[in-house]
Design an enzyme around this catalytic site. Structure first.
Site, mmCIF file in Angstrom:
data_model
loop_
_atom_site.group_PDB
_atom_site.id
_atom_site.type_symbol
_atom_site.label_atom_id
_atom_site.label_comp_id
_atom_site.label_asym_id
_atom_site.label_seq_id
_atom_site.Cartn_x
_atom_site.Cartn_y
_atom_site.Cartn_z
ATOM 1 N N HIS A 1 10.147 -0.179 -1.475
ATOM 2 C CA HIS A 1 9.406 -1.156 -2.263
ATOM 3 C C HIS A 1 10.295 -2.349 -2.609
ATOM 4 C CE1 HIS A 1 7.007 -3.050 -5.240
ATOM 5 N NE2 HIS A 1 7.486 -2.445 -6.299
ATOM 6 N N CYS B 1 5.711 -7.444 -8.831
ATOM 7 C CA CYS B 1 5.410 -6.722 -7.597
ATOM 8 C C CYS B 1 4.118 -7.192 -6.948
ATOM 9 C CB CYS B 1 5.376 -5.226 -7.874
ATOM 10 S SG CYS B 1 6.928 -4.694 -8.620
ATOM 11 N N CYS C 1 0.232 -2.699 -9.158
ATOM 12 C CA CYS C 1 0.691 -2.887 -10.532
ATOM 13 C C CYS C 1 1.931 -3.766 -10.523
ATOM 14 C CB CYS C 1 0.996 -1.540 -11.187
ATOM 15 S SG CYS C 1 2.207 -0.573 -10.274
#
Lengths: 427, 321
Positions: A382, A91, A413
């Protein structure tokens, strides 16, 4: 260090993020990344321009897309002689790309570059089983029809079950939500606090859309003009009705409402040497001052999977001499509402900062009014690799609006127990 | 002086199981175990075999053999001993209750191995009779690896060593049923665990270890491990066979559980170590189980429980030497 040039964020562009199986159900990663690059090229007059480099990536990636970014560049309005490379750090992918390219600009290797990321949960790669894959490789190597027939005879019906990508960590078998649920319980984060944070994310993002904040940050794509996961009318009461989906037992508190939704989308950021941008009368919004990546040993369960950014923050602040309170905005990626709340709790904990981070004093608390002020991943969605570029693009604009010298902290994160933290400052 | 049986090649475990199925008259247990060493002088591992084992167990393929792979190599030799005409216990139905492996130094894939296996015991156990199969691996005369596998025969009894509280279980019960199935059901109701140290290990550790994994074990895991290890014990392959031995469905190989737990620590293992495991309860297939781990003074501790973490299935301790 005196010879370093100034690398600046000129602007950004993304497509609205879609829900899984939603507006972008038929679009591939290359399609979406191309759309985001084309919007960026249109906004900053880059059509037909040969840029220094485009660095982007996807987390869920088809094996045929090994050159995903280069293919997107060839599909885009950019000059076909623009080189590109793929990058992947879960990510943190597009934020990592932005840090790398910013540094290449600073040392003089590039004048202008695009960092980006894309992911599709709808068009995700489905693999054949390991056994079938090995059989097919042998089949390909078999010379005679008899050898081929013999090889094919090894295929069992169970081999034909496809393997869909799982968000499970390879070494623990726990998916990201289950990992976060362990950390959530460890830090005693309440359901109420998570739902409040989730509701605020939706309300803040809705307000930002209503105010026109995204007018020069987003280009519509395939009929979508706003982020599809956004629910402006959600409330703490509505969120409180949802059933927990991660964690075990009566204390399970993580629901679909306070966890980030699976989504599709792409985001890009334009980076340039300051003189290059100014000579073209392009905006000069902000710059990446410094960045730190951390990783934690989550494998034996000693540290939470998503706690690495806390470690990175401590090291980054230590190196730059800044205090946690020296920022005008904080962008903490909302993988889960609980991830943000665990990060805040860890920053405030004297025990944790001393025993785990080795600090003399806790990093302290922050003014919650400065946190994710235009919403974040819970509301926007996301698409894994796109999130860093979404955050960096929005933050650069917010800082430029606030004024020269204003500062923002990004905390993202990433799977594998990693985390990337960056300091961004308005020019 | 022990009799030494030198094998001219690696025995096939599946064929040995087939032999073990045929009923036969066995010598009385009181006469002890045959004083015999089964010896395979030359064995070389193939990369493809090790790789297939690594994939099923979760090890990374390196030039060093997983220490549990050496157990796999010695297992057919164990069966050679246990399926011999003069071995007093029936190998099928025996329960692997504990295992200890000492790696004296890492063994490389290409190294020529000599393997030796002998049996020790029998020892009395409160639920039957234990035998230890003691194995060694040598490279050019240097001992590099030792293993001790303890197997429990639940049907046999050793005079004097029998726990009188449980002796009635092997006799016909009121409804006329008898035999190992009945025995097993009763003892499972009466006791929290099946293993040698069952009652002590039955509850999770006092200081709970942090959860370090959730393993989804597929129903074909027994078949997959059998294919790479050669251990084709029917209780891991066939639900009906498992039922015949008193289990509700097939169970995972204990040595798969062991290997998969050890694989978690693979990059952290010292060159020389001892790993001891206890198989407290059968791991049913399919199932989801919880793995917990902790660092200890000289190594690692780990345990596998059911998902709710209130039933211990397996414990492991790794100590550097």
């Amino acid at each position: 260090m005196a010879d370093l040039r100034n690398a600046v964020i000129v602007g950004s562009n993304r497509i609205p993020f879609g829900k899984v199986g939603g507006a972008y159900a038929s679009a591939s990663n290359i399609d979406m990344l191309t759309a985001a690059i084309d919007g960026l090229a249109a906004r900053f007059g880059l059509a037909g321009e040969r840029l220094g480099e485009v660095g982007a990536g996807a987390v869920l990636k088809h094996s045929r897309d090994f050159n995903l970014t280069r293919e997107a560049v060839l599909s885009s309005a950019l000059h076909p002689a623009t080189p590109a490379y793929d990058v992947q750090q879960a990510c943190a992918t597009s934020l990592t790309a932005a840090v790398q390219l910013s540094n290449r600009i600073r040392v003089g290797q590039l004048d202008v570059a695009v960092a980006g990321g894309v992911d599709s949960a709808s068009d995700s790669p489905v693999a054949v089983s390991d056994r079938l894959r090995r059989t097919l490789i042998r089949l390909n190597a078999a010379k005679t029809p008899l050898d081929k027939a013999k090889t094919l005879a090894h295929v069992r019906p169970s081999d034909l079950t496809p393997e869909v990508p799982k968000a499970a960590e390879r070494r623990t078998g726990l998916n990201m939500g289950q990992h976060q649920a362990l950390t959530t319980a460890q830090w005693g984060i309440t359901r109420e606090a998570q739902d409040e944070l989730a509701a605020a994310s939706h309300h803040n993002l809705a307000a930002a859309w209503d105010s026109g904040f995204f007018d020069d940050l987003v280009t519509p794509y395939l009929g979508l003009t706003r982020d599809q996961p956004l629910r402006p009318d959600t409330s703490v009461d509505k969120l409180a009705k949802l059933r927990p989906v991660f964690g075990d037992g009566p204390d399970a508190s993580m629901t679909a409402g306070n966890s980030t939704p699976l989504s599709d989308g792409a985001a890009t950021v334009l980076l340039a040497e300051e003189g290059w941008a100014r000579s073209r009368n392009l905006p000069v919004l902000a710059r990446i001052v410094d960045a730190e990546t951390a990783a934690v040993d989550y494998v034996l369960g000693n540290e939470g999977l998503l706690m690495a950014p806390v470690h990175a923050t401590a090291r980054l602040l230590g190196r730059t001499g800044l205090a946690l309170q020296d920022f005008d905005y904080y962008e903490i990626h909302e993988a889960f509402a609980a991830t943000v709340l665990c990060t805040l709790a860890a920053w405030e904990s004297a025990d944790y900062c001393r025993d785990v981070l080795g600090l003399d004093a806790p990093l302290g608390s922050i003014d919650r009014a400065k946190l994710n002020v235009h919403g974040s991943s819970l509301a926007a969605g996301h698409p894994f690799a796109a999130t860093g570029a979404r955050i960096l693009g929005s933050l650069a604009k917010m800082l430029a609006q606030r004024g020269s010298g204003s500062r923002g902290l990004i905390s993202v994160c990433a799977a594998g127990g990693q985390g990337l933290v960056a300091i961004v400052e308005a020019c | 002086m022990s009799e030494v049986v030198v094998l001219d090649g690696m025995p096939v475990a599946a064929a040995q199981y087939a032999r073990a199925l045929s009923p036969r008259r066995r010598p009385p247990l009181a006469e002890g175990l045959p004083d015999r060493v089964v010896n395979l002088l030359h064995h070389r591992c193939e990369v493809a075999d090790v790789a297939a084992y690594d994939r099923v167990c979760g090890f990374d393929l390196t030039d060093e053999l997983p220490s549990t792979w050496l157990h796999v190599l010695t297992f057919p030799l164990q069966l050679t001993l246990m399926t011999a005409e003069d071995f007093p216990l029936a190998p099928l139905g025996m329960v692997h209750v504990s295992n200890t492996i000492t790696q004296l130094r890492p063994t490389l894939i290409g190294e020529p191995l000599e393997l030796r296996v002998r049996a020790e015991g029998p020892r009395a156990h409160r639920r039957g009779v234990l035998v230890d199969l003691v194995s060694e691996a040598l490279v050019a005369g240097e001992r590099v690896w030792e293993g001790r596998s303890s197997y429990l025969s639940r049907t046999a009894r050793l005079d004097g060593g029998e726990d009188s509280r449980w002796s009635s279980l092997s006799r016909p019960s009121e409804d006329g049923k008898s035999g190992p199935i009945r025995d097993d059901e009763r003892s499972r109701q009466a006791r929290p665990a099946e293993g040698e140290e069952g009652s002590r290990q039955a509850r999770p550790a006092e200081t709970p270890m942090p959860t370090a994994g959730l393993w989804r074990l597929p129903s074909d895991l027994g078949r997959r491990y059998a294919a790479v290890s050669g251990d084709a014990n029917p209780i891991h392959l066939n639900p009906l066979a498992a039922k015949a031995f008193g289990l509700p469905r097939t169970i995972a190989h204990g040595m798969w559980t062991h290997a998969h737990a050890l694989a978690v620590f693979q990059p952290r293992l010292p060159d020389a170590y001892t790993v001891s495991v206890k198989f407290a309860k059968p791991v049913l297939l399919p199932s989801t189980v919880r793995f917990a781990a902790a660092q200890t003074e000289d190594g690692f501790a780990a345990q596998l429980t059911n998902r709710a973490a209130d039933k211990v299935l397996f414990v492991m301790d790794v100590s550097a030497r």
